[in-house]
Design a protein around this motif. Structure first.
Motif, PDB file in Angstrom:
ATOM      1  N   GLY A 226      50.983  44.093  51.562  1.00 12.64           N
ATOM      2  CA  GLY A 226      51.400  43.042  52.587  1.00 12.64           C
ATOM      3  C   GLY A 226      52.746  42.286  52.618  1.00 12.64           C
ATOM      4  N   LYS A 227      53.003  41.427  53.247  1.00 10.68           N
ATOM      5  CA  LYS A 227      54.328  40.902  53.158  1.00 10.68           C
ATOM      6  C   LYS A 227      54.796  40.398  52.206  1.00 10.68           C
ATOM      7  N   GLY A 228      53.846  39.558  51.436  1.00 12.25           N
ATOM      8  CA  GLY A 228      54.084  38.820  50.027  1.00 12.25           C
ATOM      9  C   GLY A 228      53.077  39.208  49.146  1.00 12.25           C
ATOM     10  N   ALA A 229      53.269  39.031  47.921  1.00  4.82           N
ATOM     11  CA  ALA A 229      52.444  39.468  46.775  1.00  4.82           C
ATOM     12  C   ALA A 229      51.167  38.367  46.882  1.00  4.82           C
ATOM     13  N   CYS A 230      49.907  38.508  46.430  1.00  4.74           N
ATOM     14  CA  CYS A 230      49.201  37.537  46.037  1.00  4.74           C
ATOM     15  C   CYS A 230      48.444  37.703  44.913  1.00  4.74           C
ATOM     16  N   ASP A 231      47.861  36.559  44.793  1.00  3.71           N
ATOM     17  CA  ASP A 231      47.292  36.658  43.140  1.00  3.71           C
ATOM     18  C   ASP A 231      45.862  37.112  43.150  1.00  3.71           C
ATOM     19  N   ILE A 232      45.168  37.204  41.935  1.00  8.41           N
ATOM     20  CA  ILE A 232      44.236  37.786  41.604  1.00  8.41           C
ATOM     21  C   ILE A 232      42.793  37.133  42.333  1.00  8.41           C
ATOM     22  N   ARG A 233      43.274  35.633  42.669  1.00  5.32           N
ATOM     23  CA  ARG A 233      41.896  35.135  43.389  1.00  5.32           C
ATOM     24  C   ARG A 233      41.929  35.612  44.816  1.00  5.32           C
ATOM     25  N   THR A 234      42.964  35.767  45.468  1.00  9.36           N
ATOM     26  CA  THR A 234      43.128  36.345  46.945  1.00  9.36           C
ATOM     27  C   THR A 234      42.606  37.960  46.905  1.00  9.36           C
ATOM     28  N   VAL A 235      42.446  38.367  45.820  1.00 11.50           N
ATOM     29  CA  VAL A 235      41.924  39.995  45.692  1.00 11.50           C
ATOM     30  C   VAL A 235      40.502  39.845  45.666  1.00 11.50           C
ATOM     31  N   GLN A 236      40.039  38.739  44.571  1.00  7.86           N
ATOM     32  CA  GLN A 236      38.509  38.612  44.326  1.00  7.86           C
ATOM     33  C   GLN A 236      37.875  38.076  45.525  1.00  7.86           C
ATOM     34  N   ARG A 237      38.755  37.302  46.392  1.00 10.37           N
ATOM     35  CA  ARG A 237      38.179  36.725  47.681  1.00 10.37           C
ATOM     36  C   ARG A 237      37.836  37.983  48.526  1.00 10.37           C
ATOM     37  N   SER A 238      38.754  38.823  48.674  1.00 14.32           N
ATOM     38  CA  SER A 238      38.753  39.980  49.654  1.00 14.32           C
ATOM     39  C   SER A 238      37.827  41.197  49.283  1.00 14.32           C
ATOM     40  N   TYR A 254      44.807  46.422  41.439  1.00 13.14           N
ATOM     41  CA  TYR A 254      45.717  45.657  42.317  1.00 13.14           C
ATOM     42  C   TYR A 254      46.801  45.675  41.566  1.00 13.14           C
ATOM     43  N   GLY A 255      47.126  45.490  40.246  1.00 12.49           N
ATOM     44  CA  GLY A 255      48.352  45.221  39.756  1.00 12.49           C
ATOM     45  C   GLY A 255      48.661  46.279  39.059  1.00 12.49           C
ATOM     46  N   MET A 256      48.253  47.658  39.238  1.00  7.82           N
ATOM     47  CA  MET A 256      48.654  48.838  38.571  1.00  7.82           C
ATOM     48  C   MET A 256      49.932  49.396  38.970  1.00  7.82           C
ATOM     49  N   GLU A 257      50.757  49.680  38.266  1.00 10.26           N
ATOM     50  CA  GLU A 257      52.373  50.179  38.452  1.00 10.26           C
ATOM     51  C   GLU A 257      52.263  51.661  37.934  1.00 10.26           C
ATOM     52  N   ARG A 258      51.616  51.982  37.019  1.00 10.16           N
ATOM     53  CA  ARG A 258      51.795  53.176  36.404  1.00 10.16           C
ATOM     54  C   ARG A 258      50.984  54.498  37.030  1.00 10.16           C
ATOM     55  N   ARG A 259      51.496  55.499  37.380  1.00 11.23           N
ATOM     56  CA  ARG A 259      50.706  56.430  38.046  1.00 11.23           C
ATOM     57  C   ARG A 259      49.410  56.839  37.327  1.00 11.23           C
ATOM     58  N   GLU A 260      49.277  57.334  36.194  1.00 11.53           N
ATOM     59  CA  GLU A 260      48.463  57.807  35.570  1.00 11.53           C
ATOM     60  C   GLU A 260      47.121  56.746  35.448  1.00 11.53           C
ATOM     61  N   GLU A 261      47.754  55.360  35.200  1.00 13.10           N
ATOM     62  CA  GLU A 261      46.614  54.236  35.210  1.00 13.10           C
ATOM     63  C   GLU A 261      45.944  54.215  36.561  1.00 13.10           C
TER      64      GLU A 261
END
Length: 373
Positions: A226-238, A254-261
């Protein structure tokens, strides 16, 4: 329907829908559609299953408008026919599954009012296939404000969700949140209803749990990109509960930035193996393996880009493949009916995309990217 012998009525209905499915346009027919003009497409459709709608609407419409209106009306007729033919538990399962169209219709009306879209254009996206009667949908389309629409939906089974989560069409993100809550309640009610006293419900439940996983993955990609980052509460609601994959897995992703992870977490879902097969078909590359498929998703994820058409189409085919496979395994359940209805839905979507693409003079190879074949 999952134990003992199926009734003769169940055998008849399921066989009838398997035959209907064979009459849908095959993949190679779309190549011919892509090379036809809009009048040629309308003429060809008038010779087949869409003939009744094309003939009736041709008195007042033409071109792309005629094709789109005929397709939507035919789709609604197909759904209503499925409900009329199905009896007993089959009818119950099909009816409750199709109630998702009520949500689609209500949200189309809300968004149409929000963006001041003419009533006629909103109506193009309406498919009266749920529990809300067509006459009431027509009434909702005449209302001037979202508040009035919300008031007129007081008797709808999902009215409590609107009462709790609807505030105003003008509030930023309000309709997206409302839509998500409506689908969460829809799946919760559907799974609960099926679980209690409907024969054959266990088969449909297994498919629905996979469908929920697909929806959660798509929601996760949408939030991530999305256009802006959202917090974990938004992810949980979705996230929609009830899938095969725990929603905690999607939340961690949602917050993973490493390929292997990311890829290791993606492998915990049941999506990747079937996505791999679907991507092989989309790309015509039988050598593509799970690592390569995961890499394709990772590249979009890492760049915070929405899933490309190739991946979107493949994800849709993942869901349809699972439904088809289960429908073959459980030949006398609600799944052969639902499988036909979903393929019919995408046939209509494909034909709409071709007509619109032709209207804007898009080349055939570009239009093809949007087709679920």
């Amino acid at each position: 329907m999952t134990v003992g012998f199926p009734s003769s009525g169940c055998i008849y209905v399921c066989t009838r829908f398997r035959v209907r499915k064979t009459l849908l346009y095959p993949r190679e027919e779309y190549t011919r559609f892509l090379n036809r003009s809009i009048p040629e497409i309308a003429h060809f459709l008038s010779k087949g299953d869409y003939g009744e709608e094309i003939t009736l609407l041709a008195r007042t419409l033409s071109g792309t408008d005629l094709i789109e209106a005929a397709l939507n009306r035919n789709l609604a007729r197909t759904f209503q026919s499925a409900l009329q033919i199905s009896q007993g538990d089959l009818h119950t399962l099909v009816s409750r599954y199709l109630n998702r169209w009520d949500i689609s219709n209500v949200m189309a009306i809300f968004r149409g009012i929000e963006h001041d879209i003419p009533r006629e254009q909103i109506q193009e996206y309406i498919v009266p296939a749920g529990e809300i009667p067509p006459a009431h949908i027509e009434h909702l389309l005449t209302l001037p404000t979202c508040d009035r629409v919300a008031e007129e939906l007081e008797s709808w089974v999902l009215a409590p969700v609107i009462a709790e989560h609807y505030r105003s069409c003008e509030e930023k993100g309000a309709l997206a949140r409302l839509e998500n809550e409506l689908y969460k309640q829809y799946y919760a009610d559907l799974l609960a209803d099926i679980r209690h006293g409907v024969r054959g419900g266990d088969v449909v439940t297994r498919y629905l749990r996979f469908e929920i996983d697909i929806t959660n993955m798509k929601n996760l990609m949408r939030l991530r990109c999305g256009k802006g980052a959202c917090d974990i509460r938004t992810v949980q609601r979705s996230m929609i509960p009830g899938g095969e994959t725990p929603i905690e897995v999607f939340q961690r992703m949602y917050g993973m930035e490493r390929r292997e992870e990311f890829i290791n977490a993606f492998k915990q879902t049941d999506i990747l193996p079937i996505l791999t097969r679907a991507l092989r078909e989309v790309r015509g590359d039988e050598s593509l393996d799970q690592e390569a498929a995961a890499q394709r998703v990772w590249e979009r994820w890492h760049a915070r880009r929405r899933a490309g058409h190739e991946i979107e189409v493949a994800i849709t085919r993942v869901r349809l493949h699972r439904m088809d496979r289960m429908a073959r395994r459980h030949a006398f359940s609600a799944l052969p009916i639902l499988s036909y209805l979903e393929h019919k839905r995408y046939e209509v979507g494909n034909l709409r995309a071709i007509a619109r693409g032709k209207e804007f003079d898009l080349p055939p190879e570009r239009i093809r990217r949007y087709l679920v074949l």
